[in-house]
Design a protein around this motif. Structure first.
Motif, PDB file in Angstrom:
ATOM      1  N   PRO A   2       0.865  -1.112  -0.120  1.00  0.00           N
ATOM      2  CA  PRO A   2       0.154  -0.037   0.075  1.00  0.00           C
ATOM      3  C   PRO A   2       0.889   1.110  -0.005  1.00  0.00           C
ATOM      4  O   PRO A   2       1.911   1.294   0.400  1.00  0.00           O
ATOM      5  N   VAL A   3       0.089   2.310  -0.593  1.00  0.00           N
ATOM      6  CA  VAL A   3       0.973   3.454  -0.589  1.00  0.00           C
ATOM      7  C   VAL A   3       0.493   4.391   0.557  1.00  0.00           C
ATOM      8  O   VAL A   3      -0.848   4.601   0.652  1.00  0.00           O
ATOM      9  N   TYR A   4       1.188   4.760   1.683  1.00  0.00           N
ATOM     10  CA  TYR A   4       0.754   5.578   2.836  1.00  0.00           C
ATOM     11  C   TYR A   4       1.240   7.035   2.384  1.00  0.00           C
ATOM     12  O   TYR A   4       1.881   7.295   1.754  1.00  0.00           O
ATOM     13  N   PRO A   5       0.273   7.735   2.956  1.00  0.00           N
ATOM     14  CA  PRO A   5       0.174   9.270   2.721  1.00  0.00           C
ATOM     15  C   PRO A   5       1.767   9.873   3.030  1.00  0.00           C
ATOM     16  O   PRO A   5       2.358   9.627   3.954  1.00  0.00           O
ATOM     17  N   ALA A   6       2.350  10.780   1.929  1.00  0.00           N
ATOM     18  CA  ALA A   6       3.426  10.881   2.246  1.00  0.00           C
ATOM     19  C   ALA A   6       3.449  12.367   3.084  1.00  0.00           C
ATOM     20  O   ALA A   6       2.532  13.107   2.929  1.00  0.00           O
ATOM     21  N   GLY A   7       4.419  12.432   3.835  1.00  0.00           N
ATOM     22  CA  GLY A   7       4.521  13.845   4.550  1.00  0.00           C
ATOM     23  C   GLY A   7       3.150  14.067   5.633  1.00  0.00           C
ATOM     24  O   GLY A   7       3.000  15.016   5.838  1.00  0.00           O
ATOM     25  N   LEU A   8       2.735  12.767   5.988  1.00  0.00           N
ATOM     26  CA  LEU A   8       1.713  12.764   7.201  1.00  0.00           C
ATOM     27  C   LEU A   8       2.162  13.473   8.351  1.00  0.00           C
ATOM     28  O   LEU A   8       2.925  12.974   8.829  1.00  0.00           O
ATOM     29  N   HIS A   9       1.596  14.191   8.708  1.00  0.00           N
ATOM     30  CA  HIS A   9       2.041  15.129  10.097  1.00  0.00           C
ATOM     31  C   HIS A   9       1.047  14.564  11.093  1.00  0.00           C
ATOM     32  O   HIS A   9      -0.332  14.347  10.861  1.00  0.00           O
ATOM     33  N   PRO A  10       1.319  14.073  12.378  1.00  0.00           N
ATOM     34  CA  PRO A  10       0.455  13.182  13.262  1.00  0.00           C
ATOM     35  C   PRO A  10      -0.851  14.014  13.683  1.00  0.00           C
ATOM     36  O   PRO A  10      -1.740  13.537  14.255  1.00  0.00           O
ATOM     37  N   ALA A  11      -0.463  15.448  13.712  1.00  0.00           N
ATOM     38  CA  ALA A  11      -1.662  16.191  14.033  1.00  0.00           C
ATOM     39  C   ALA A  11      -2.919  16.207  13.113  1.00  0.00           C
ATOM     40  O   ALA A  11      -3.822  16.855  13.489  1.00  0.00           O
ATOM     41  N   ARG A  12      -2.539  15.948  11.881  1.00  0.00           N
ATOM     42  CA  ARG A  12      -3.509  15.742  10.953  1.00  0.00           C
ATOM     43  C   ARG A  12      -4.309  14.442  10.823  1.00  0.00           C
ATOM     44  O   ARG A  12      -4.999  14.262   9.824  1.00  0.00           O
ATOM     45  N   TRP A 186      -0.324  -1.265  16.248  1.00  0.00           N
ATOM     46  CA  TRP A 186      -0.005   0.249  16.582  1.00  0.00           C
ATOM     47  C   TRP A 186       1.646   0.325  16.142  1.00  0.00           C
ATOM     48  O   TRP A 186       1.864   1.514  16.135  1.00  0.00           O
ATOM     49  N   GLN A 187       2.403  -0.798  16.076  1.00  0.00           N
ATOM     50  CA  GLN A 187       3.744  -0.421  15.643  1.00  0.00           C
ATOM     51  C   GLN A 187       3.732   0.377  14.174  1.00  0.00           C
ATOM     52  O   GLN A 187       4.601   1.246  13.939  1.00  0.00           O
ATOM     53  N   ASP A 188       2.987  -0.483  13.275  1.00  0.00           N
ATOM     54  CA  ASP A 188       2.653   0.105  12.074  1.00  0.00           C
ATOM     55  C   ASP A 188       2.165   1.593  11.924  1.00  0.00           C
ATOM     56  O   ASP A 188       2.901   2.476  11.317  1.00  0.00           O
ATOM     57  N   ILE A 189       1.652   2.140  12.884  1.00  0.00           N
ATOM     58  CA  ILE A 189       0.974   3.524  13.112  1.00  0.00           C
ATOM     59  C   ILE A 189       2.308   4.371  13.521  1.00  0.00           C
ATOM     60  O   ILE A 189       2.643   5.248  13.031  1.00  0.00           O
ATOM     61  N   ARG A 190       3.036   3.892  14.653  1.00  0.00           N
ATOM     62  CA  ARG A 190       4.134   4.585  15.086  1.00  0.00           C
ATOM     63  C   ARG A 190       5.261   4.657  13.909  1.00  0.00           C
ATOM     64  O   ARG A 190       5.877   5.989  13.620  1.00  0.00           O
ATOM     65  N   GLU A 191       5.388   3.744  13.120  1.00  0.00           N
ATOM     66  CA  GLU A 191       6.437   3.870  11.791  1.00  0.00           C
ATOM     67  C   GLU A 191       5.833   4.814  10.933  1.00  0.00           C
ATOM     68  O   GLU A 191       6.774   5.332  10.011  1.00  0.00           O
ATOM     69  N   LEU A 192       4.522   5.237  10.688  1.00  0.00           N
ATOM     70  CA  LEU A 192       4.112   6.251   9.779  1.00  0.00           C
ATOM     71  C   LEU A 192       4.947   7.420  10.025  1.00  0.00           C
ATOM     72  O   LEU A 192       5.162   8.305   9.182  1.00  0.00           O
ATOM     73  N   PHE A 193       5.450   7.709  11.339  1.00  0.00           N
ATOM     74  CA  PHE A 193       5.962   9.082  11.620  1.00  0.00           C
ATOM     75  C   PHE A 193       7.465   8.997  11.848  1.00  0.00           C
ATOM     76  O   PHE A 193       7.991  10.009  12.220  1.00  0.00           O
ATOM     77  N   LEU A 194       8.119   7.849  11.677  1.00  0.00           N
ATOM     78  CA  LEU A 194       9.570   7.667  11.738  1.00  0.00           C
ATOM     79  C   LEU A 194      10.418   8.283  10.522  1.00  0.00           C
ATOM     80  O   LEU A 194       9.874   8.238   9.514  1.00  0.00           O
TER      81      LEU A 194
END
Length: 194
Positions: A2-12, A186-194
């Motif tokens: 899957p393609v995850y959102p580029a530049g995803l900011h956690p506040a959004r 939730w590890q996948d979610i954490r890795e969205l922001f690393l």
């Protein structure tokens, strides 16, 4: 892949509650067994979002069990999904967290969070209880979010149509009928922001 959102900011990024943060399926199965003698079901048996369509439990009993969970999440011993509290605490303290639930009652969710999260994180958690699975997009946009994690594939489709990037939180009931990016933990979610 899957393609995850580029530049995803956690506040959004926003989160659904049941099935994403809270292990509502575990609570449902436990209460079905303990209170109604309906034992022997497993998480994998819940292959539809509408539980009564995949388990041999009548719709009135299903509604009663969910009513218990919705009205008293603390008293029914609703548990977090593995890793959820750690990641939410990190996000709350750095960017804030927005939870939008289809539940009609706000206070049982707030009570649950107040017991589960440290006060320092809870101060940065915003919860919206909007009472309708099919009206989430409006509330997500009102909160200024452009990405949302939900376990209901139909909701993710509605979000996509509204211009919101959905991420499906992998559960047995959302295996078919969508082509959206999936997070499995939730590890996948954490890795969205690393």
């Amino acid at each position: 892949m899957p393609v995850y959102p580029a530049g995803l900011h956690p506040a959004r990024l926003g989160f659904d509650f049941d099935g994403v943060i809270a292990d509502t399926a575990e609570a449902f199965l436990r209460i079905a067994c303990e209170d109604y003698g309906l034992c022997g079901f497993r998480l994998e048996d819940i292959t539809r979002f509408e539980v009564e369509h995949c388990l041999p439990i009548d719709s009135e009993t299903v509604a009663d069990i969910f009513r218990k969970i919705l009205h008293d999440s603390v008293g029914t011993r609703l548990q977090p999904l593995p890793g959820a509290l750690d990641v939410l605490t990190e996000l709350a303290e750095t960017a804030g967290v927005t939870v939008i639930t289809a539940r009609p009652l706000l206070h049982p969710v707030l009570d649950w969070f107040e017991q589960a999260l440290p006060a320092s994180a809870m101060a940065h958690v915003r919860v919206v209880a909007m009472g309708d699975h099919d009206d989430k997009a409006r509330h997500i946009l009102e909160q200024g979010l452009d990405c949302f994690i939900d376990d209901r594939a139909e909701t993710c489709q509605q979000l996509h149509v509204a211009g919101i990037q959905p991420l499906v939180f992998n559960q047995p009931w959302n295996q078919n009928g969508h082509c959206f990016p999936v997070v499995t933990s939730w590890q996948d979610i954490r890795e969205l922001f690393l």
